[in-house]
Each structure stands twice: as C-alpha cells, then as structure tokens.
Design a protein around this motif. Structure first.
Motif, short mmCIF file in Angstrom:
data_model
loop_
_atom_site.label_atom_id
_atom_site.label_comp_id
_atom_site.label_asym_id
_atom_site.label_seq_id
_atom_site.Cartn_x
_atom_site.Cartn_y
_atom_site.Cartn_z
N GLY A 135 0.79 -1.21 0.06
CA GLY A 135 0.03 0.03 0.03
C GLY A 135 1.00 1.09 -0.16
O GLY A 135 2.19 1.03 0.20
N ARG A 136 0.42 2.43 -0.23
CA ARG A 136 1.09 3.41 -0.45
C ARG A 136 0.90 4.43 0.89
O ARG A 136 1.64 5.08 1.53
CB ARG A 136 0.69 4.50 -1.48
CG ARG A 136 1.62 5.45 -1.60
CD ARG A 136 1.68 6.24 -2.84
NE ARG A 136 2.40 7.40 -2.99
CZ ARG A 136 2.51 8.31 -3.78
NH1 ARG A 136 1.74 8.26 -4.74
NH2 ARG A 136 2.99 9.31 -3.84
N TYR A 137 -0.43 4.04 1.63
CA TYR A 137 -0.59 4.96 2.88
C TYR A 137 -1.52 4.24 3.67
O TYR A 137 -1.91 3.17 3.47
CB TYR A 137 -1.61 6.21 2.51
CG TYR A 137 -1.34 6.96 1.04
CD1 TYR A 137 -0.47 8.28 1.70
CD2 TYR A 137 -1.53 6.83 -0.05
CE1 TYR A 137 0.01 8.91 0.54
CE2 TYR A 137 -1.10 7.54 -1.07
CZ TYR A 137 -0.14 8.80 -0.66
OH TYR A 137 0.05 9.58 -1.83
N ARG A 138 -1.01 4.29 5.00
CA ARG A 138 -1.84 3.63 6.30
C ARG A 138 -2.16 4.68 7.26
O ARG A 138 -1.33 5.34 7.48
CB ARG A 138 -0.55 2.44 6.68
CG ARG A 138 -1.38 1.65 7.70
CD ARG A 138 -0.35 0.73 8.30
NE ARG A 138 0.75 1.23 8.72
CZ ARG A 138 1.88 0.37 9.13
NH1 ARG A 138 1.75 -0.78 8.83
NH2 ARG A 138 2.79 1.00 9.59
N SER A 139 -3.48 4.25 7.88
CA SER A 139 -3.95 4.99 8.77
C SER A 139 -3.11 4.53 10.12
O SER A 139 -2.80 3.21 10.13
CB SER A 139 -5.57 5.14 9.09
OG SER A 139 -5.83 3.60 9.46
N ALA A 140 -3.33 4.94 11.14
CA ALA A 140 -2.94 4.69 12.50
C ALA A 140 -3.98 3.14 12.70
O ALA A 140 -3.31 2.47 13.63
CB ALA A 140 -3.34 5.55 13.56
N GLY A 141 -5.22 3.15 12.49
CA GLY A 141 -5.79 1.91 12.53
C GLY A 141 -5.48 0.85 11.79
O GLY A 141 -5.94 -0.37 11.70
N LYS A 197 -9.75 11.03 3.48
CA LYS A 197 -10.49 12.30 3.13
C LYS A 197 -10.60 13.08 4.52
O LYS A 197 -10.48 14.17 4.33
CB LYS A 197 -11.77 11.99 2.44
CG LYS A 197 -11.69 11.67 1.12
CD LYS A 197 -13.19 11.23 0.56
CE LYS A 197 -13.30 10.67 -0.89
NZ LYS A 197 -14.63 10.30 -1.30
N GLN A 198 -11.06 12.49 5.44
CA GLN A 198 -11.44 13.12 6.58
C GLN A 198 -10.08 13.68 7.24
O GLN A 198 -10.32 14.77 7.58
CB GLN A 198 -12.02 12.17 7.65
CG GLN A 198 -13.42 11.83 7.47
CD GLN A 198 -13.87 10.67 8.48
OE1 GLN A 198 -13.21 10.13 8.81
NE2 GLN A 198 -15.33 10.91 8.30
N ALA A 199 -9.01 12.99 7.27
CA ALA A 199 -7.74 13.44 7.83
C ALA A 199 -7.11 14.66 6.71
O ALA A 199 -6.90 15.79 7.64
CB ALA A 199 -6.62 12.40 7.74
N THR A 200 -7.25 14.58 5.62
CA THR A 200 -6.66 15.85 4.94
C THR A 200 -7.58 17.05 5.03
O THR A 200 -7.04 18.05 4.93
CB THR A 200 -6.42 15.46 3.35
OG1 THR A 200 -7.51 14.75 2.93
CG2 THR A 200 -5.42 14.27 3.33
N SER A 201 -9.02 16.78 5.03
CA SER A 201 -9.93 17.84 5.28
C SER A 201 -9.58 18.42 6.44
O SER A 201 -9.83 19.69 6.67
CB SER A 201 -11.15 17.23 5.19
OG SER A 201 -11.68 16.88 3.87
N ALA A 202 -9.30 17.57 7.56
CA ALA A 202 -8.88 18.40 8.84
C ALA A 202 -7.68 18.92 9.03
O ALA A 202 -7.21 19.62 9.99
CB ALA A 202 -9.09 17.29 9.92
N GLY A 203 -6.84 19.06 7.71
CA GLY A 203 -5.53 19.59 7.56
C GLY A 203 -4.39 18.84 7.79
O GLY A 203 -3.19 19.26 7.71
N GLN A 204 -4.41 17.50 7.98
CA GLN A 204 -3.41 16.67 8.14
C GLN A 204 -2.85 16.49 6.74
O GLN A 204 -3.44 16.37 5.43
CB GLN A 204 -3.70 15.37 8.62
CG GLN A 204 -2.53 14.27 8.87
CD GLN A 204 -1.54 14.71 9.86
OE1 GLN A 204 -1.98 14.98 11.18
NE2 GLN A 204 -0.55 15.06 9.48
N SER A 205 -1.65 16.47 6.63
CA SER A 205 -0.63 16.27 5.35
C SER A 205 -1.17 14.63 4.78
O SER A 205 -0.78 13.84 5.69
CB SER A 205 0.74 16.47 5.45
OG SER A 205 1.25 16.03 4.44
N ILE A 206 -1.20 14.59 3.54
CA ILE A 206 -1.47 13.22 2.87
C ILE A 206 0.04 12.44 3.28
O ILE A 206 0.28 11.24 3.38
CB ILE A 206 -1.71 13.20 1.84
CG1 ILE A 206 -2.08 11.72 1.27
CG2 ILE A 206 -0.97 13.63 0.56
CD1 ILE A 206 -3.08 11.79 -0.11
#
Length: 110
Positions: free
Chosen positions: A41-47, A62-71
C-alpha cells in the motif's frame, strides 16, 4: 544520543519485546523479509487501514486531509506496508515513557 540514554533505550526495548513475546531472532527475521504483494500500500492509517493510491480516496484519508493533516503523514516508506504489530494485553502501568513522545499515540496511558 549519549551512551547512557542509548543503553536505557535498549533495556526498555528488550523489556517491551519480552512483554510481547518477540525474540531478537523474530525481529531480525521480520526485518530481513520483504513485504509480500498482498501487504502493499502507499498510505496507512493509525488503525491499519491502507490505500494504494488507486481508485477513490478512502473516507479515513479524506477526513484526515480535510482536517488539515498532510497526506504525506500517512505515506509508507517505499510504498510497502509492514504488518502492524499484534496487540496483546501488555501492562503499560510501568511504562517509563508514558506521556512522552516515545510512548506514541497507540498505547493507553496509565
């Protein structure tokens, strides 16, 4: 890092490995084994949710980046996903790093 801090960290890591039943050989074997195709995978969440950057962006990202977190925060080195550590009922009450940045956010605080 000075030698005393380094030695302290080694003792701490050995203690935590014992708590989780991880031997130095287990660790060496894991580090020497390349990730298999199903675990990429290219990206992984903490979960542990993953996204390969193909298809629609998943809701968690989507939620994380909308909240201002960098991809880039979720990007895995080399685009490969390491298996998340298996959780056990470890006793975190005596964790000398609880509440510090070394404790991370995935461990319960005493």
């Amino acid at each position: 890092m000075d030698e005393r801090k380094r030695d302290s960290m080694i003792v701490y890591l050995r203690h935590r490995m014992d708590d989780f039943g991880i031997s130095p050989d287990d660790l060496a074997s894991f580090l020497a084994t390349p990730s298999l195709g199903a675990d990429t995978g290219r990206y992984r969440s903490a979960g542990g949710d993953t996204w390969s950057d193909e298809g629609a962006m998943p809701q968690w990202l989507k939620q994380a980046t909308s909240a201002g977190q960098s991809i880039g925060h979720f990007e895995l080195p080399g685009g490969t996903l390491a298996q998340p550590a298996k959780q056990t009922d470890a006793d975190w009450k005596n964790d000398p790093f609880a509440g510090s940045p070394l404790a991370g956010s995935s461990h319960p605080r005493p």
